[in-house]
Write a protein that holds these residues in place. Structure first.
Motif, PDB file in Angstrom:
ATOM      1  N   ASN A 144      -5.167 -15.015  30.655  1.00  0.00           N
ATOM      2  CA  ASN A 144      -3.942 -14.722  31.397  1.00  0.00           C
ATOM      3  C   ASN A 144      -3.329 -13.407  30.922  1.00  0.00           C
ATOM      4  N   THR A 145      -3.287 -12.411  31.806  1.00  0.00           N
ATOM      5  CA  THR A 145      -2.749 -11.110  31.434  1.00  0.00           C
ATOM      6  C   THR A 145      -1.236 -11.140  31.234  1.00  0.00           C
ATOM      7  N   ASP A 146      -0.576 -12.205  31.652  1.00  0.00           N
ATOM      8  CA  ASP A 146       0.864 -12.325  31.440  1.00  0.00           C
ATOM      9  C   ASP A 146       1.208 -12.835  30.045  1.00  0.00           C
ATOM     10  N   VAL A 147       0.206 -13.244  29.282  1.00  0.00           N
ATOM     11  CA  VAL A 147       0.429 -13.768  27.933  1.00  0.00           C
ATOM     12  C   VAL A 147       0.089 -12.684  26.926  1.00  0.00           C
ATOM     13  N   ARG A 148       1.060 -12.310  26.097  1.00  0.00           N
ATOM     14  CA  ARG A 148       0.867 -11.289  25.081  1.00  0.00           C
ATOM     15  C   ARG A 148       0.521 -11.914  23.726  1.00  0.00           C
ATOM     16  N   ALA A 149       1.083 -13.085  23.439  1.00  0.00           N
ATOM     17  CA  ALA A 149       0.865 -13.747  22.157  1.00  0.00           C
ATOM     18  C   ALA A 149       1.073 -15.242  22.334  1.00  0.00           C
ATOM     19  N   ILE A 150       0.606 -16.008  21.346  1.00  0.00           N
ATOM     20  CA  ILE A 150       0.686 -17.469  21.386  1.00  0.00           C
ATOM     21  C   ILE A 150       1.378 -17.963  20.123  1.00  0.00           C
ATOM     22  N   VAL A 151       2.297 -18.900  20.291  1.00  0.00           N
ATOM     23  CA  VAL A 151       2.910 -19.596  19.165  1.00  0.00           C
ATOM     24  C   VAL A 151       2.385 -21.026  19.161  1.00  0.00           C
ATOM     25  N   LEU A 152       1.864 -21.463  18.029  1.00  0.00           N
ATOM     26  CA  LEU A 152       1.368 -22.823  17.867  1.00  0.00           C
ATOM     27  C   LEU A 152       2.369 -23.592  17.018  1.00  0.00           C
ATOM     28  N   THR A 153       2.958 -24.654  17.600  1.00  0.00           N
ATOM     29  CA  THR A 153       3.959 -25.428  16.881  1.00  0.00           C
ATOM     30  C   THR A 153       3.736 -26.914  17.119  1.00  0.00           C
ATOM     31  N   HIS A 154       4.764 -27.730  16.885  1.00  0.00           N
ATOM     32  CA  HIS A 154       4.543 -29.179  16.870  1.00  0.00           C
ATOM     33  C   HIS A 154       5.826 -29.926  17.176  1.00  0.00           C
ATOM     34  N   THR A 155       5.675 -31.172  17.595  1.00  0.00           N
ATOM     35  CA  THR A 155       6.787 -32.104  17.661  1.00  0.00           C
ATOM     36  C   THR A 155       6.831 -32.919  16.367  1.00  0.00           C
ATOM     37  N   GLY A 156       7.961 -33.549  16.089  1.00  0.00           N
ATOM     38  CA  GLY A 156       8.066 -34.450  14.947  1.00  0.00           C
ATOM     39  C   GLY A 156       8.095 -33.728  13.615  1.00  0.00           C
ATOM     40  N   ASN A 157       7.953 -34.512  12.540  1.00  0.00           N
ATOM     41  CA  ASN A 157       8.074 -33.946  11.183  1.00  0.00           C
ATOM     42  C   ASN A 157       6.736 -33.611  10.557  1.00  0.00           C
ATOM     43  N   THR A 158       5.665 -33.578  11.369  1.00  0.00           N
ATOM     44  CA  THR A 158       4.343 -33.218  10.860  1.00  0.00           C
ATOM     45  C   THR A 158       3.704 -32.192  11.793  1.00  0.00           C
ATOM     46  N   PHE A 159       3.361 -31.046  11.236  1.00  0.00           N
ATOM     47  CA  PHE A 159       2.643 -30.040  12.018  1.00  0.00           C
ATOM     48  C   PHE A 159       1.279 -30.575  12.425  1.00  0.00           C
ATOM     49  N   CYS A 160       0.505 -31.034  11.442  1.00  0.00           N
ATOM     50  CA  CYS A 160      -0.808 -31.620  11.716  1.00  0.00           C
ATOM     51  C   CYS A 160      -1.254 -32.392  10.485  1.00  0.00           C
ATOM     52  N   ALA A 161      -1.643 -33.659  10.696  1.00  0.00           N
ATOM     53  CA  ALA A 161      -2.028 -34.534   9.582  1.00  0.00           C
ATOM     54  C   ALA A 161      -3.493 -34.400   9.203  1.00  0.00           C
ATOM     55  N   GLY A 162      -4.205 -33.429   9.778  1.00  0.00           N
ATOM     56  CA  GLY A 162      -5.630 -33.286   9.493  1.00  0.00           C
ATOM     57  C   GLY A 162      -6.465 -34.001  10.532  1.00  0.00           C
ATOM     58  N   ALA A 163      -7.705 -34.271  10.201  1.00  0.00           N
ATOM     59  CA  ALA A 163      -8.614 -34.936  11.140  1.00  0.00           C
ATOM     60  C   ALA A 163      -8.152 -36.364  11.398  1.00  0.00           C
ATOM     61  N   ASP A 164      -8.225 -36.774  12.647  1.00  0.00           N
ATOM     62  CA  ASP A 164      -7.920 -38.158  13.011  1.00  0.00           C
ATOM     63  C   ASP A 164      -9.083 -39.036  12.554  1.00  0.00           C
TER      64      ASP A 164
END
Length: 244
Positions: A44-64
């Motif tokens: 998408n040429t309208d996207v200059r950059a991406i922010v990766l974030t999260h809901t809740g109090n954990t960004f990522c708990a690792g592998a499920d």
């Protein structure tokens, strides 16, 4: 069920990990959906950059551990973030464990609040931080990794910044990200793509050299008897048999 929420403002696409039932763990569906979203952003040429974030109090708990992605899929996702011709920034206001730290290392920049904590917990369930080492080893202090890989102990955002896992830590993460995003909005897409390629060349050399071996190592470890004991103990909230 959508696991990745998407919004856009002033040419910045925000991808939000939204899997609260497993604390945004890297399940096979989440990895696939995030990869698809990144592919769309790259095109998408309208996207200059991406922010990766999260809901809740954990960004990522690792592998499920109940629905893990194939090791090759996780390698593919990490490489995709590194190779994407647009900067990817992580916004972290919660905890990150194991594979979640691989996501942070793959990103070009990252900011976290003092509430965030970090740990490489693989060793405590009988495996090793194999595939996430692909972006981590070229970008993070090796003596610090030796300590945190081997002990599995938790460290804070200030330490994560010191060792190169984060770009910055701030009470107001959005305020910390604002000058970074404003700078990216003033940069040309070509300039960003070519500059990112310069910065990631050594990381991609590590992928080219080691990805196959580390993918095989991860698959072997996760199918081993010690890993089965470690994962079972984790799910049952008890110490594994080797704890003394």
């Amino acid at each position: 069920m959508t696991l990745i929420d998407r919004t856009r403002a002033r040419a910045v696409e925000t991808l939000t990990l939204d899997s609260p039932h497993n604390r945004n763990a890297l399940s096979a569906p989440l990895v696939a959906e995030l990869a698809d979203a990144l592919t769309d952003c790259a095109k998408n040429t309208d996207v200059r950059a991406i922010v990766l974030t999260h809901t809740g109090n954990t960004f990522c708990a690792g592998a499920d551990l109940r629905e893990p992605p194939p090791p090759a899929a996780l390698v593919g996702l990490l490489r995709q973030i590194v190779e994407l011709p647009k900067p990817v920034l992580a916004r972290v206001t919660g905890h990150a464990r194991a594979g979640g730290l691989g996501l942070l290392a793959a990103c070009d920049m990252s900011a976290a609040s003092p509430r965030a904590t970090f740990a490489f917990t693989e060793v405590r369930i009988g495996v090793a931080p194999a595939v996430i080492s692909l972006p981590l080893l070229p970008r993070t202090d090796p003596r610090a990794l030796a300590r945190y890989y081997l002990t599995g102990e938790t460290f804070d955002a200030t330490e994560a910044t010191r060792i190169g896992l984060l770009t910055t830590t701030a009470d107001d993460v959005d305020e910390a990200l604002t000058p970074l995003l404003d700078g990216l909005r003033r940069a040309s897409p070509q300039g960003l793509a070519e500059t990112k390629a310069l910065l990631t060349a050594r990381v991609l050399e590590t992928f080219d050299r080691d990805a196959a071996d580390l993918t095989a190592l991860s698959a072997r470890l996760f199918s081993s008897a010690p890993a089965r004991e470690g994962m079972t103990a984790f799910l049952e909230r008890r110490d594994p048999a080797w704890v003394v």
